[in-house]
Design an enzyme around this catalytic site. Sequence first.
Site, PDB file in Angstrom:
ATOM      1  N   ARG A  72       0.820  -1.216   0.000  1.00 13.81           N
ATOM      2  CA  ARG A  72       0.000   0.000   0.000  1.00 13.81           C
ATOM      3  C   ARG A  72       0.852   1.263   0.000  1.00 13.81           C
ATOM      4  O   ARG A  72       0.384   2.319  -0.438  1.00 13.81           O
ATOM      5  CB  ARG A  72      -0.986  -0.008   1.173  1.00 13.81           C
ATOM      6  CG  ARG A  72      -2.013  -1.124   1.034  1.00 13.81           C
ATOM      7  CD  ARG A  72      -3.223  -1.014   1.927  1.00 13.81           C
ATOM      8  NE  ARG A  72      -2.936  -0.909   3.341  1.00 13.81           N
ATOM      9  CZ  ARG A  72      -3.884  -0.750   4.268  1.00 13.81           C
ATOM     10  NH1 ARG A  72      -5.151  -0.698   3.920  1.00 13.81           N
ATOM     11  NH2 ARG A  72      -3.564  -0.649   5.541  1.00 13.81           N
ATOM     12  N   GLU A 109       5.602  -9.577  14.233  1.00 16.15           N
ATOM     13  CA  GLU A 109       4.995 -10.156  15.426  1.00 16.15           C
ATOM     14  C   GLU A 109       4.951 -11.681  15.341  1.00 16.15           C
ATOM     15  O   GLU A 109       4.960 -12.367  16.342  1.00 16.15           O
ATOM     16  CB  GLU A 109       3.551  -9.657  15.606  1.00 16.15           C
ATOM     17  CG  GLU A 109       3.396  -8.166  15.682  1.00 16.15           C
ATOM     18  CD  GLU A 109       3.175  -7.504  14.317  1.00 16.15           C
ATOM     19  OE1 GLU A 109       2.360  -6.590  14.248  1.00 16.15           O
ATOM     20  OE2 GLU A 109       3.830  -7.895  13.326  1.00 16.15           O
TER      21      GLU A 109
END
Length: 184
Positions: A72, A109
Amino acid sequence: MTPSGTLDAGALLRDLVVDVPDYPEPGVVFKDISPMLAAPAAFGVVIEALAAAGRDASGRSVVDHVVGMEARGFILAAPVALALGAGFVPVRKAGKLPRETYAETYALEYGEATLEIHRDGLRPGDRVLLVDDVLATGGTIAATRRLIERCGAVPIGAAVLMDLSFLPGRQALGDLPLTSLMTV
């Protein structure tokens, strides 16, 4: 609207970014920017607000290139580069660029990711603005900063649509100035 009667990019984002719960995995709230992209006036205001991070007080561009991170970040960084009269340089996931690259691996993560930039994409001394959609943990922008510096270029700041204040992204940037249009 701002007091001067112009549209406020942060307000537009609050109205045009849609929360999608449990995407791409349970517990994550995805920030869908598609409605903002589909509204040309809003998209233009957002691009100008991001481009302000690459201008001095007189409105003159102070960057040679704008770097956008896959995926993006590409949508935002290319028009920001045009608004600044600067070149656009993509930073891609590993294996997507056709020529010799620098690579940086960073922690996510849930694992690791690797980003790459063409070795000749930036020149020593080039002033570079980093543009992405969301600042979360800061890993993507920190890795991109290291790629820019490996090219010998100088990162002058980062600009994002939104930063997630409940994650440590701002700390990961160190002294790199950040422009965020909306804090979540």
